[in-house]
Write a protein that holds these residues in place. Structure first.
Motif, PDB file in Angstrom:
ATOM      1  N   GLU A 294      51.727  50.371  41.763  1.00  0.00           N
ATOM      2  CA  GLU A 294      51.020  50.719  40.532  1.00  0.00           C
ATOM      3  C   GLU A 294      49.987  49.645  40.184  1.00  0.00           C
ATOM      4  O   GLU A 294      49.828  49.259  39.021  1.00  0.00           O
ATOM      5  N   GLN A 295      49.277  49.190  41.207  1.00  0.00           N
ATOM      6  CA  GLN A 295      48.279  48.142  41.031  1.00  0.00           C
ATOM      7  C   GLN A 295      46.935  48.587  41.602  1.00  0.00           C
ATOM      8  O   GLN A 295      46.877  49.275  42.625  1.00  0.00           O
ATOM      9  N   TRP A 296      45.851  48.160  40.937  1.00  0.00           N
ATOM     10  CA  TRP A 296      44.519  48.320  41.491  1.00  0.00           C
ATOM     11  C   TRP A 296      44.269  47.177  42.471  1.00  0.00           C
ATOM     12  O   TRP A 296      44.592  46.015  42.169  1.00  0.00           O
ATOM     13  N   LEU A 297      43.739  47.487  43.620  1.00  0.00           N
ATOM     14  CA  LEU A 297      43.514  46.452  44.622  1.00  0.00           C
ATOM     15  C   LEU A 297      42.268  45.644  44.289  1.00  0.00           C
ATOM     16  O   LEU A 297      41.299  46.152  43.721  1.00  0.00           O
ATOM     17  N   GLN A 298      42.303  44.375  44.684  1.00  0.00           N
ATOM     18  CA  GLN A 298      41.190  43.464  44.436  1.00  0.00           C
ATOM     19  C   GLN A 298      40.837  42.726  45.716  1.00  0.00           C
ATOM     20  O   GLN A 298      41.655  42.599  46.629  1.00  0.00           O
ATOM     21  N   THR A 299      39.621  42.216  45.761  1.00  0.00           N
ATOM     22  CA  THR A 299      39.276  41.302  46.833  1.00  0.00           C
ATOM     23  C   THR A 299      39.964  39.963  46.550  1.00  0.00           C
ATOM     24  O   THR A 299      40.382  39.696  45.410  1.00  0.00           O
TER      25      THR A 299
ATOM     26  N   ALA B 133      40.884  38.511  42.829  1.00  0.00           N
ATOM     27  CA  ALA B 133      42.250  38.119  42.479  1.00  0.00           C
ATOM     28  C   ALA B 133      42.302  36.674  41.992  1.00  0.00           C
ATOM     29  O   ALA B 133      42.998  36.358  41.025  1.00  0.00           O
ATOM     30  N   ALA B 134      41.557  35.791  42.664  1.00  0.00           N
ATOM     31  CA  ALA B 134      41.522  34.381  42.259  1.00  0.00           C
ATOM     32  C   ALA B 134      40.900  34.239  40.868  1.00  0.00           C
ATOM     33  O   ALA B 134      41.389  33.462  40.035  1.00  0.00           O
ATOM     34  N   GLU B 135      39.830  34.990  40.621  1.00  0.00           N
ATOM     35  CA  GLU B 135      39.184  34.935  39.309  1.00  0.00           C
ATOM     36  C   GLU B 135      40.120  35.451  38.222  1.00  0.00           C
ATOM     37  O   GLU B 135      40.201  34.874  37.124  1.00  0.00           O
TER      38      GLU B 135
ATOM     39  N   GLU C  98      45.449  32.166  33.628  1.00  0.00           N
ATOM     40  CA  GLU C  98      45.902  30.804  33.364  1.00  0.00           C
ATOM     41  C   GLU C  98      45.185  30.221  32.140  1.00  0.00           C
ATOM     42  O   GLU C  98      45.799  29.544  31.311  1.00  0.00           O
ATOM     43  N   THR C  99      43.889  30.487  32.026  1.00  0.00           N
ATOM     44  CA  THR C  99      43.125  30.011  30.866  1.00  0.00           C
ATOM     45  C   THR C  99      43.652  30.643  29.588  1.00  0.00           C
ATOM     46  O   THR C  99      43.839  29.963  28.565  1.00  0.00           O
ATOM     47  N   LEU C 100      43.911  31.956  29.637  1.00  0.00           N
ATOM     48  CA  LEU C 100      44.444  32.642  28.461  1.00  0.00           C
ATOM     49  C   LEU C 100      45.816  32.100  28.097  1.00  0.00           C
ATOM     50  O   LEU C 100      46.117  31.893  26.906  1.00  0.00           O
TER      51      LEU C 100
END
Length: 241
Positions: free
Chosen positions: A192-197, A201-203, A209-211
């Protein structure tokens, strides 16, 4: 990509094979910068998704020769996924050496390719036994629908029905494709996840982490303010017996 009547291969062992089957047909990789951007993201997403399965090969714009001894029988799928052949780097895809065609192929339609995508290429891919064939028209100008999927049934491609949310599912790769403005997204129903490059994903991790740090800091400030308020309320009581 454009069909080619030229020879093509290289990347396997024998020099004469490299000469007979070159790895380029002189055609551009993509019809436009938008096509190139979308294509590169698709490849990065699929490579990342299958990276832990060493038997899955993902590539794009790779010359695929499908009749041994006849270099005119060549096509260059925009995207291909092939199971069971390993992730080693290739210069070309020789169907007879791999002992199988790809399992999934996708073409990004353009003004110069869409007729072959719907005609000649579809016949070639069906004849080779490629299970799923998908087409994407990111400009929504050339195909009957901007995202189309076909699956092989008794040697012929049958349309994959579009879900109510617009997604088209490829059973062979286990992912649902969604065309959104200027981007083709892949959804994994299993997680149930949208795939990312990897870069996306790193961004996303950095943003999370910032939030988290900001929320922790806000909670700390709130706690300090509450302690200060309580001290202020108790201060007058300290002087009374």
């Amino acid at each position: 990509m454009a069909m080619s009547e030229k020879g093509g291969h290289l990347g396997y062992a024998l020099p004469e094979e490299r000469s007979l089957y070159p790895d380029t047909d002189g055609q551009p990789m993509a019809a436009s910068d938008d096509h190139r951007r979308v294509l590169m993201r698709i490849l990065r997403v699929l490579e990342s998704f299958f990276k832990d399965n060493p038997e899955v090969y993902v590539s794009g714009d790779l010359l695929m020769y499908y009749v041994e001894g006849d270099p005119r029988k060549v096509v260059a799928p925009d995207v291909l996924v092939s199971f069971g052949i390993g992730q080693k780097a290739r210069r070309t895809y020789l169907v007879w050496q791999e002992e199988k065609p790809p399992d999934f192929v996708m073409e990004l339609a353009s003004e110069s390719t869409y007729q072959k995508d719907l005609g000649e290429k579809m016949q070639i891919y069906a004849g080779l036994g490629i299970t799923d064939y998908f087409l994407c028209d990111i400009e929504d100008l050339y195909l009957p629908a901007p995202l189309m999927g076909f699956t092989l049934v008794d040697g012929k491609y049958q349309p994959v029905p579009q879900a109510t949310d617009g997604g088209v599912h490829s059973a062979v790769i286990g992912l649902t494709l969604h065309l959104q403005p200027d981007v083709l997204q892949f959804y994994d129903p299993a997680t149930e996840q949208w795939l990312q490059t990897p870069e996306e994903a790193a961004e996303a991790r950095t943003e999370q982490e910032t939030l988290a740090r900001q929320q922790a800091s806000a909670r700390a400030e709130t706690a300090e303010a509450e302690v200060a308020r309580l001290r202020a309320e108790l201060e007058p009581l300290r002087g009374n017996p």
